[in-house]
Motif scaffolding. Structure first.
Motif, PDB file in Angstrom:
ATOM      1  N   GLY A   6      -1.349 -15.213 -62.002  1.00 25.96           N
ATOM      2  CA  GLY A   6      -1.054 -15.347 -60.576  1.00 25.96           C
ATOM      3  C   GLY A   6      -0.646 -16.758 -60.199  1.00 25.96           C
ATOM      4  N   VAL A   7      -1.328 -17.748 -60.755  1.00 27.77           N
ATOM      5  CA  VAL A   7      -0.988 -19.142 -60.465  1.00 27.77           C
ATOM      6  C   VAL A   7       0.404 -19.469 -60.995  1.00 27.77           C
ATOM      7  CG1 VAL A   7      -1.584 -21.539 -61.023  1.00 27.77           C
ATOM      8  CG2 VAL A   7      -3.366 -19.939 -60.318  1.00 27.77           C
ATOM      9  N   ILE A   8       0.718 -19.019 -62.211  1.00 24.15           N
ATOM     10  CA  ILE A   8       2.039 -19.270 -62.792  1.00 24.15           C
ATOM     11  C   ILE A   8       3.125 -18.578 -61.982  1.00 24.15           C
ATOM     12  CG2 ILE A   8       3.487 -18.825 -64.811  1.00 24.15           C
ATOM     13  CD1 ILE A   8       0.984 -19.310 -66.529  1.00 24.15           C
ATOM     14  N   ALA A   9       2.903 -17.328 -61.596  1.00 29.02           N
ATOM     15  CA  ALA A   9       3.889 -16.602 -60.800  1.00 29.02           C
ATOM     16  C   ALA A   9       4.097 -17.276 -59.453  1.00 29.02           C
ATOM     17  CB  ALA A   9       3.440 -15.155 -60.607  1.00 29.02           C
ATOM     18  N   PHE A  10       3.041 -17.729 -58.826  1.00 35.30           N
ATOM     19  CA  PHE A  10       3.148 -18.412 -57.537  1.00 35.30           C
ATOM     20  C   PHE A  10       3.928 -19.722 -57.675  1.00 35.30           C
ATOM     21  CE2 PHE A  10       1.309 -21.122 -54.156  1.00 35.30           C
ATOM     22  CZ  PHE A  10       1.753 -20.391 -53.060  1.00 35.30           C
ATOM     23  N   ALA A  11       3.684 -20.456 -58.755  1.00 37.98           N
ATOM     24  CA  ALA A  11       4.403 -21.717 -58.976  1.00 37.98           C
ATOM     25  C   ALA A  11       5.887 -21.459 -59.203  1.00 37.98           C
ATOM     26  CB  ALA A  11       3.798 -22.452 -60.174  1.00 37.98           C
ATOM     27  N   ARG A  12       6.230 -20.397 -59.921  1.00 34.70           N
ATOM     28  CA  ARG A  12       7.640 -20.074 -60.141  1.00 34.70           C
ATOM     29  C   ARG A  12       8.328 -19.680 -58.847  1.00 34.70           C
ATOM     30  NH1 ARG A  12       8.157 -16.800 -65.851  1.00 34.70           N
ATOM     31  NH2 ARG A  12       7.548 -18.551 -67.156  1.00 34.70           N
ATOM     32  N   VAL A  13       7.639 -18.941 -58.004  1.00 28.79           N
ATOM     33  CA  VAL A  13       8.230 -18.550 -56.728  1.00 28.79           C
ATOM     34  C   VAL A  13       8.480 -19.784 -55.874  1.00 28.79           C
ATOM     35  CG1 VAL A  13       7.740 -17.378 -54.542  1.00 28.79           C
ATOM     36  CG2 VAL A  13       7.333 -16.208 -56.692  1.00 28.79           C
ATOM     37  N   LEU A  14       7.539 -20.693 -55.842  1.00 28.67           N
ATOM     38  CA  LEU A  14       7.725 -21.919 -55.072  1.00 28.67           C
ATOM     39  C   LEU A  14       8.869 -22.756 -55.623  1.00 28.67           C
ATOM     40  CD1 LEU A  14       4.114 -23.151 -54.308  1.00 28.67           C
ATOM     41  CD2 LEU A  14       5.734 -22.073 -52.753  1.00 28.67           C
ATOM     42  N   ARG A  15       8.998 -22.783 -56.929  1.00 32.75           N
ATOM     43  CA  ARG A  15      10.039 -23.592 -57.551  1.00 32.75           C
ATOM     44  C   ARG A  15      11.429 -23.005 -57.317  1.00 32.75           C
ATOM     45  NH1 ARG A  15       9.696 -23.925 -63.704  1.00 32.75           N
ATOM     46  NH2 ARG A  15      10.973 -22.090 -63.518  1.00 32.75           N
ATOM     47  N   THR A  16      11.566 -21.681 -57.324  1.00 37.06           N
ATOM     48  CA  THR A  16      12.883 -21.064 -57.191  1.00 37.06           C
ATOM     49  C   THR A  16      13.328 -20.911 -55.758  1.00 37.06           C
ATOM     50  OG1 THR A  16      11.919 -18.851 -57.279  1.00 37.06           O
ATOM     51  CG2 THR A  16      12.697 -19.788 -59.345  1.00 37.06           C
ATOM     52  N   THR A  17      12.428 -21.034 -54.773  1.00 33.89           N
ATOM     53  CA  THR A  17      12.849 -20.903 -53.390  1.00 33.89           C
ATOM     54  C   THR A  17      13.439 -22.188 -52.840  1.00 33.89           C
ATOM     55  OG1 THR A  17      10.601 -21.389 -52.634  1.00 33.89           O
ATOM     56  CG2 THR A  17      11.226 -19.069 -52.831  1.00 33.89           C
ATOM     57  N   GLY A  18      13.281 -23.294 -53.536  1.00 35.47           N
ATOM     58  CA  GLY A  18      13.851 -24.562 -53.085  1.00 35.47           C
ATOM     59  C   GLY A  18      15.348 -24.588 -53.326  1.00 35.47           C
ATOM     60  N   ASP A  19      15.960 -25.723 -52.997  1.00 36.73           N
ATOM     61  CA  ASP A  19      17.391 -25.884 -53.212  1.00 36.73           C
ATOM     62  C   ASP A  19      17.697 -25.886 -54.697  1.00 36.73           C
ATOM     63  OD1 ASP A  19      17.609 -28.226 -50.505  1.00 36.73           O
ATOM     64  OD2 ASP A  19      17.917 -26.066 -50.502  1.00 36.73           O
ATOM     65  N   ARG A  20      18.859 -25.323 -55.022  1.00 37.23           N
ATOM     66  CA  ARG A  20      19.275 -25.297 -56.423  1.00 37.23           C
ATOM     67  C   ARG A  20      19.751 -26.684 -56.843  1.00 37.23           C
ATOM     68  NH1 ARG A  20      22.620 -19.789 -57.548  1.00 37.23           N
ATOM     69  NH2 ARG A  20      20.933 -18.377 -57.054  1.00 37.23           N
ATOM     70  N   PRO A  21      19.511 -27.045 -58.078  1.00 43.02           N
ATOM     71  CA  PRO A  21      20.013 -28.332 -58.565  1.00 43.02           C
ATOM     72  C   PRO A  21      21.541 -28.358 -58.562  1.00 43.02           C
ATOM     73  CG  PRO A  21      18.381 -27.430 -60.069  1.00 43.02           C
ATOM     74  CD  PRO A  21      18.683 -26.373 -59.048  1.00 43.02           C
ATOM     75  N   ALA A  22      22.102 -29.556 -58.605  1.00 44.42           N
ATOM     76  CA  ALA A  22      23.555 -29.717 -58.524  1.00 44.42           C
ATOM     77  C   ALA A  22      24.273 -29.068 -59.700  1.00 44.42           C
ATOM     78  CB  ALA A  22      23.902 -31.203 -58.457  1.00 44.42           C
ATOM     79  N   GLN A  23      23.691 -29.048 -60.884  1.00 44.70           N
ATOM     80  CA  GLN A  23      24.371 -28.476 -62.029  1.00 44.70           C
ATOM     81  C   GLN A  23      24.477 -26.957 -61.947  1.00 44.70           C
ATOM     82  OE1 GLN A  23      21.467 -30.146 -62.370  1.00 44.70           O
ATOM     83  NE2 GLN A  23      20.021 -28.971 -63.583  1.00 44.70           N
ATOM     84  N   GLU A  24      23.686 -26.313 -61.110  1.00 46.17           N
ATOM     85  CA  GLU A  24      23.767 -24.862 -60.964  1.00 46.17           C
ATOM     86  C   GLU A  24      24.685 -24.448 -59.819  1.00 46.17           C
ATOM     87  OE1 GLU A  24      20.054 -22.847 -60.765  1.00 46.17           O
ATOM     88  OE2 GLU A  24      19.209 -23.968 -62.417  1.00 46.17           O
ATOM     89  N   ARG A  25      25.185 -25.412 -59.047  1.00 49.04           N
ATOM     90  CA  ARG A  25      26.054 -25.102 -57.927  1.00 49.04           C
ATOM     91  C   ARG A  25      27.416 -24.665 -58.442  1.00 49.04           C
ATOM     92  NH1 ARG A  25      29.964 -27.360 -54.797  1.00 49.04           N
ATOM     93  NH2 ARG A  25      30.101 -29.215 -56.095  1.00 49.04           N
ATOM     94  N   ARG A  26      27.928 -23.579 -57.872  1.00 53.08           N
ATOM     95  CA  ARG A  26      29.239 -23.094 -58.271  1.00 53.08           C
ATOM     96  C   ARG A  26      30.304 -23.891 -57.538  1.00 53.08           C
ATOM     97  NH1 ARG A  26      29.684 -16.851 -57.704  1.00 53.08           N
ATOM     98  NH2 ARG A  26      31.686 -17.401 -58.595  1.00 53.08           N
ATOM     99  N   PRO A  27      31.335 -24.337 -58.247  1.00 49.09           N
ATOM    100  CA  PRO A  27      32.385 -25.108 -57.581  1.00 49.09           C
ATOM    101  C   PRO A  27      33.212 -24.221 -56.646  1.00 49.09           C
ATOM    102  CG  PRO A  27      32.925 -24.773 -59.887  1.00 49.09           C
ATOM    103  CD  PRO A  27      31.541 -24.230 -59.680  1.00 49.09           C
ATOM    104  N   ALA A  28      33.721 -24.837 -55.601  1.00 51.64           N
ATOM    105  CA  ALA A  28      34.553 -24.127 -54.641  1.00 51.64           C
ATOM    106  C   ALA A  28      35.903 -23.810 -55.290  1.00 51.64           C
ATOM    107  CB  ALA A  28      34.744 -24.977 -53.398  1.00 51.64           C
ATOM    108  N   PRO A  29      36.597 -22.792 -54.798  1.00 50.54           N
ATOM    109  CA  PRO A  29      37.907 -22.452 -55.378  1.00 50.54           C
ATOM    110  C   PRO A  29      38.894 -23.616 -55.327  1.00 50.54           C
ATOM    111  CG  PRO A  29      37.152 -20.684 -53.977  1.00 50.54           C
ATOM    112  CD  PRO A  29      36.180 -21.797 -53.809  1.00 50.54           C
TER     113      PRO A  29
END
Length: 89
Positions: free
Chosen positions: A31-54
């Motif tokens: 439960g603690v691990i799942a809660f930490a993952r949810v908190l981590r993934t709800t934040g802003d995505r890092p710049a390297q995961e951002r998809r470039p604009a067309p």
């Protein structure tokens, strides 16, 4: 019936108590691990995961020499003329 100073719990009782404790602790850790993952993934995505604009992709292709200036300007005009709703992920 349990006696005050008699045998309260036999071998099976100790075994089930141990297994239950291990399962309970594993559930808490999960439960603690799942809660930490949810908190981590709800934040802003890092710049390297951002998809470039067309337009950025088109500019990169032009910079690499994959397309000519005429193709670049034509693609840029096409992209700017078509207004699509922006979907934020």
């Amino acid at each position: 019936m349990m006696w005050w100073y008699g045998p309260g719990m036999n071998g099976w009782g100790v075994t089930f108590m141990t297994i239950g404790t291990i399962l309970f602790l594993a559930l808490i850790i999960f439960g603690v691990i799942a809660f930490a993952r949810v908190l981590r993934t709800t934040g802003d995505r890092p710049a390297q995961e951002r998809r470039p604009a067309p337009e950025e992709l088109l500019a990169e292709r032009f910079a690499r020499g994959e397309i000519t200036e005429q193709e670049y300007r034509q693609g840029l005009d096409t992209l700017r003329s078509v207004r699509r709703p922006v979907i934020k992920s």
